[in-house]
Design a protein around this motif. Structure first.
Motif, PDB file in Angstrom:
ATOM      1  N   LYS A  95       2.402  -8.589 -10.606  1.00 50.74           N
ATOM      2  CA  LYS A  95       2.576  -6.956 -10.008  1.00 50.74           C
ATOM      3  C   LYS A  95       3.551  -6.136 -10.476  1.00 50.74           C
ATOM      4  CE  LYS A  95       2.683  -6.670  -5.312  1.00 50.74           C
ATOM      5  NZ  LYS A  95       2.348  -6.897  -3.946  1.00 50.74           N
TER       6      LYS A  95
ATOM      7  N   LEU B 110       9.069  -2.744   3.314  1.00 49.06           N
ATOM      8  CA  LEU B 110       8.705  -4.275   3.373  1.00 49.06           C
ATOM      9  C   LEU B 110       7.999  -4.255   5.093  1.00 49.06           C
ATOM     10  CD1 LEU B 110      11.492  -6.149   2.001  1.00 49.06           C
ATOM     11  CD2 LEU B 110       9.375  -6.359   1.334  1.00 49.06           C
ATOM     12  N   PRO B 111       7.574  -5.364   5.355  1.00 48.24           N
ATOM     13  CA  PRO B 111       7.009  -5.610   6.717  1.00 48.24           C
ATOM     14  C   PRO B 111       8.357  -5.395   7.686  1.00 48.24           C
ATOM     15  CG  PRO B 111       5.735  -7.250   5.460  1.00 48.24           C
ATOM     16  CD  PRO B 111       7.045  -6.400   4.452  1.00 48.24           C
ATOM     17  N   ASN B 112       7.861  -4.989   8.721  1.00 49.43           N
ATOM     18  CA  ASN B 112       9.286  -4.471   9.799  1.00 49.43           C
ATOM     19  C   ASN B 112      10.332  -5.316   9.866  1.00 49.43           C
ATOM     20  OD1 ASN B 112       7.056  -2.261   9.811  1.00 49.43           O
ATOM     21  ND2 ASN B 112       6.615  -3.208  11.978  1.00 49.43           N
TER      22      ASN B 112
ATOM     23  N   TYR C 283      12.782 -11.185  -4.855  1.00 50.56           N
ATOM     24  CA  TYR C 283      13.718 -11.326  -3.712  1.00 50.56           C
ATOM     25  C   TYR C 283      14.838 -12.089  -3.804  1.00 50.56           C
ATOM     26  CZ  TYR C 283       9.753  -8.731  -1.854  1.00 50.56           C
ATOM     27  OH  TYR C 283       8.743  -7.860  -1.555  1.00 50.56           O
TER      28      TYR C 283
ATOM     29  N   MET D 280      11.638  -7.510   8.088  1.00 55.43           N
ATOM     30  CA  MET D 280      12.468  -7.591   6.744  1.00 55.43           C
ATOM     31  C   MET D 280      13.343  -6.396   6.646  1.00 55.43           C
ATOM     32  SD  MET D 280       9.195  -9.272   4.431  1.00 55.43           S
ATOM     33  CE  MET D 280      10.307 -10.049   3.029  1.00 55.43           C
TER      34      MET D 280
ATOM     35  N   TYR E 176       0.764  -1.222  -0.031  1.00 57.72           N
ATOM     36  CA  TYR E 176      -0.013  -0.085  -0.022  1.00 57.72           C
ATOM     37  C   TYR E 176       0.873   1.205  -0.026  1.00 57.72           C
ATOM     38  CZ  TYR E 176      -3.222   3.736   1.013  1.00 57.72           C
ATOM     39  OH  TYR E 176      -4.039   4.842   1.126  1.00 57.72           O
ATOM     40  N   TYR E 177       1.699   1.544   1.030  1.00 60.21           N
ATOM     41  CA  TYR E 177       2.354   2.589   0.973  1.00 60.21           C
ATOM     42  C   TYR E 177       3.363   2.850  -0.157  1.00 60.21           C
ATOM     43  CZ  TYR E 177       4.908   6.275   3.482  1.00 60.21           C
ATOM     44  OH  TYR E 177       5.447   7.733   3.882  1.00 60.21           O
TER      45      TYR E 177
ATOM     46  N   ARG F  79       8.657  11.086   7.823  1.00 58.10           N
ATOM     47  CA  ARG F  79       8.371  11.850   6.708  1.00 58.10           C
ATOM     48  C   ARG F  79       7.859  13.374   7.498  1.00 58.10           C
ATOM     49  NH1 ARG F  79       2.797  11.604   7.742  1.00 58.10           N
ATOM     50  NH2 ARG F  79       2.162   9.314   8.355  1.00 58.10           N
TER      51      ARG F  79
ATOM     52  N   ASP G  94       4.325   0.517  15.112  1.00 58.99           N
ATOM     53  CA  ASP G  94       3.734   0.921  13.990  1.00 58.99           C
ATOM     54  C   ASP G  94       3.331   2.384  14.078  1.00 58.99           C
ATOM     55  OD1 ASP G  94       2.906   0.303  11.239  1.00 58.99           O
ATOM     56  OD2 ASP G  94       0.784   0.739  11.629  1.00 58.99           O
TER      57      ASP G  94
HETATM   58  P1  NAD Z   1       1.462  -3.478   3.002  1.00 59.94           P
HETATM   59  O1  NAD Z   1       1.015  -4.941   3.489  1.00 59.94           O
HETATM   60  O2  NAD Z   1       0.591  -2.657   2.186  1.00 59.94           O
HETATM   61  O3  NAD Z   1       2.893  -4.018   2.126  1.00 59.94           O
HETATM   62  C1  NAD Z   1       3.861  -4.823   2.567  1.00 59.94           C
HETATM   63  C2  NAD Z   1       4.514  -5.357   1.196  1.00 59.94           C
HETATM   64  O4  NAD Z   1       5.438  -6.310   1.528  1.00 59.94           O
HETATM   65  C3  NAD Z   1       3.481  -6.121   0.440  1.00 59.94           C
HETATM   66  O5  NAD Z   1       3.466  -5.632  -1.040  1.00 59.94           O
HETATM   67  C4  NAD Z   1       3.853  -7.617   0.537  1.00 59.94           C
HETATM   68  O6  NAD Z   1       3.374  -8.377  -0.589  1.00 59.94           O
HETATM   69  C5  NAD Z   1       5.185  -7.535   0.476  1.00 59.94           C
HETATM   70  N1  NAD Z   1       5.768  -8.656   1.451  1.00 59.94           N
HETATM   71  C6  NAD Z   1       6.938  -9.193   1.169  1.00 59.94           C
HETATM   72  N2  NAD Z   1       7.169 -10.205   1.960  1.00 59.94           N
HETATM   73  C7  NAD Z   1       5.854 -10.165   2.722  1.00 59.94           C
HETATM   74  C8  NAD Z   1       5.622 -11.178   3.939  1.00 59.94           C
HETATM   75  N3  NAD Z   1       6.581 -12.314   4.285  1.00 59.94           N
HETATM   76  N4  NAD Z   1       4.659 -10.902   4.510  1.00 59.94           N
HETATM   77  C9  NAD Z   1       3.877 -10.025   4.272  1.00 59.94           C
HETATM   78  N5  NAD Z   1       4.009  -9.040   3.044  1.00 59.94           N
HETATM   79  C10 NAD Z   1       5.322  -9.218   2.498  1.00 59.94           C
HETATM   80  O7  NAD Z   1       2.221  -2.697   4.243  1.00 59.94           O
HETATM   81  P2  NAD Z   1       2.542  -1.261   4.064  1.00 59.94           P
HETATM   82  O8  NAD Z   1       1.465  -0.345   4.744  1.00 59.94           O
HETATM   83  O9  NAD Z   1       2.675  -0.863   2.669  1.00 59.94           O
HETATM   84  O10 NAD Z   1       3.773  -1.163   5.193  1.00 59.94           O
HETATM   85  C11 NAD Z   1       5.100  -1.540   4.462  1.00 59.94           C
HETATM   86  C12 NAD Z   1       6.223  -0.618   5.414  1.00 59.94           C
HETATM   87  O11 NAD Z   1       6.160   0.750   5.211  1.00 59.94           O
HETATM   88  C13 NAD Z   1       6.060  -0.910   6.962  1.00 59.94           C
HETATM   89  O12 NAD Z   1       7.192  -1.103   7.538  1.00 59.94           O
HETATM   90  C14 NAD Z   1       5.219   0.136   7.387  1.00 59.94           C
HETATM   91  O13 NAD Z   1       5.505   0.630   8.758  1.00 59.94           O
HETATM   92  C15 NAD Z   1       5.786   1.367   6.726  1.00 59.94           C
HETATM   93  N6  NAD Z   1       4.743   2.418   6.416  1.00 59.94           N
HETATM   94  C16 NAD Z   1       5.284   3.579   6.613  1.00 59.94           C
HETATM   95  C17 NAD Z   1       4.142   4.732   6.501  1.00 59.94           C
HETATM   96  C18 NAD Z   1       4.527   6.404   6.523  1.00 59.94           C
HETATM   97  O14 NAD Z   1       3.734   6.955   6.690  1.00 59.94           O
HETATM   98  N7  NAD Z   1       5.884   6.480   6.727  1.00 59.94           N
HETATM   99  C19 NAD Z   1       2.924   4.402   6.060  1.00 59.94           C
HETATM  100  C20 NAD Z   1       2.252   3.020   5.831  1.00 59.94           C
HETATM  101  C21 NAD Z   1       3.373   2.015   5.958  1.00 59.94           C
END
Ligand code: NAD
Length: 336
Positions: A40, A77-79, A58, A81, A12-13, A128, A181
């Motif tokens: 994707k 990525l998830p934290n 990966y 990783m 998402y982010y 940010r 988070d």
């Molecule tokens: P998300 O679930 O939308 O995206 C995570 C991505 O990692 C997905 O594309 C998923 O396919 C991939 N991935 C790879 N290996 C994975 C696994 N083993 N399990 C699950 N997913 C896996 O999450 P997000 O909200 O985009 O968050 C991603 C990172 O960004 C996090 O560390 C989050 O804290 C950070 N984030 C920061 C902000 C900000 O405002 N700075 C906002 C949202 C998220």
């Protein structure tokens, strides 16, 4: 020249918030995508003009070292990783921008800093708010005495977590719950508004373990930070109620931000001398906080200068987060 970014993790982010912002950057461009899902990756590559040769998964990730188009790897990525991909990117000779939380432990943060230092590469964390005009203006007002002697920060961050299956609710992927988070924004705000580092923490957590969402991670957690000047911060985070608010009070007035750290739509108020003003801050470093962050990373990498939110900043937050968890678990005040 614009520096080239490889985005690791197309969730998402990365896809909804960050990638569209390269169009607004002066020093940054999208150069490569790293995803476990080739369809994707191809879809986003077509949308944003990334060539097929610049798509990685990966396993092939380490070959990014041979890609002269990529200067910076942005780990989204998830934290759990973050550490692995930051270290692999540094070993491949790339600069790294890593999302918050920097990692899931102090030890991982230290290993990431060491890897980037050994490779002679820049490491920055995705804080940010340091590029966002309302937060920047609040920092400046607080620092320059607009509210007098800084005494108290109150910071709340949270949202209602939905799907119990999401990675944010899995300890192995998230490292923790709402604190990792969202509470990290409350910890950050206390630090950047007081301009001090806490010396002790006292925390309490409350989680309904029969709720399927909270089998592995905490829901509500609240803490008190003690600062050397005598200032105190109350902070909290939650996965079962909505919060996005920061207040700093001094002996001459206070600053209120609600919402304090959203993607857009911030509000800043100064309460002083019996009156309350809604402030429109001067423009920040870029058209928005995301562009400011990307271009600051590029400029830091190009110049070799330290970014304003370097790895050490993420490490310091992780030290505080670990102390909050320890205090809540042991029911005592923990010195930091
Ligand atoms: P998300 O679930 O939308 O995206 C995570 C991505 O990692 C997905 O594309 C998923 O396919 C991939 N991935 C790879 N290996 C994975 C696994 N083993 N399990 C699950 N997913 C896996 O999450 P997000 O909200 O985009 O968050 C991603 C990172 O960004 C996090 O560390 C989050 O804290 C950070 N984030 C920061 C902000 C900000 O405002 N700075 C906002 C949202 C998220």
């Amino acid at each position: 020249r614009k520096l080239g970014y490889a985005i690791v993790g197309l969730g998402y982010y990365a896809t909804r918030v960050i990638i569209p912002q390269f169009a607004n950057c002066r020093h940054s461009r999208l150069a490569a995508l790293v995803s476990g899902d080739p369809d994707k990756a191809r879809r986003y590559a077509a949308e944003y003009g990334v060539p097929e040769r610049s798509l990685y998964d990966y396993r092939s990730f380490d070959r990014i070292g041979d890609d002269p188009d990529v200067d910076i790897v942005y780990v989204v990525l998830p934290n759990s990783m973050h550490a692995e991909y930051t270290i692999r990117a540094a070993r491949a000779g790339k600069h790294v921008l890593c999302e918050k939380p920097m990692a899931v432990s102090v030890a991982e943060c230290e290993a990431m800093i060491a890897a980037c230092r050994a490779a002679g590469r820049t490491l920055m964390i995705g804080y940010r708010s340091h590029f966002e005009p309302h937060n920047l203006h609040a920092m400046k007002l607080a620092r320059e005495g607009a509210i007098g002697r800084r005494r108290y920060v109150h910071a709340e961050h949270g949202f209602v977590a939905g799907d119990p299956g999401q990675w944010r609710l899995k300890k192995a992927l998230a490292g923790g719950g709402s604190l990792m988070d969202m509470g990290i924004y409350s910890v950050q705000a206390a630090r950047y508004l007081t301009g001090e580092e806490p010396v002790a923490v006292t925390a309490r957590a409350s989680t309904d373990r029969s709720d399927p969402r909270f089998a592995e991670v905490e829901d509500l957690i609240a803490w008190t930070l003690d600062f050397p000047s005598g200032a105190i911060s109350h902070g909290m985070s939650s996965y079962s109620s909505n919060h996005n608010r920061v207040r700093i009070a001094g002996d001459r007035g206070r600053i209120d931000m609600e919402p304090a750290t959203p993607y857009a739509g911030h509000s800043l108020r100064l309460v002083r001398d019996g009156g309350e003003q809604r402030l429109a801050p001067p423009p920040g470093p870029a058209v928005n906080q995301f562009v400011g962050q990307l271009d600051h990373m590029s400029e830091s990498a190009a110049s070799g200068g330290a970014p304003i939110v370097a790895g050490e900043e993420g490490l310091q937050d992780m030290r505080i987060i670990e102390a909050i968890y320890r205090s809540a678990a042991e029911g005592r005040t923990v010195r930091i």
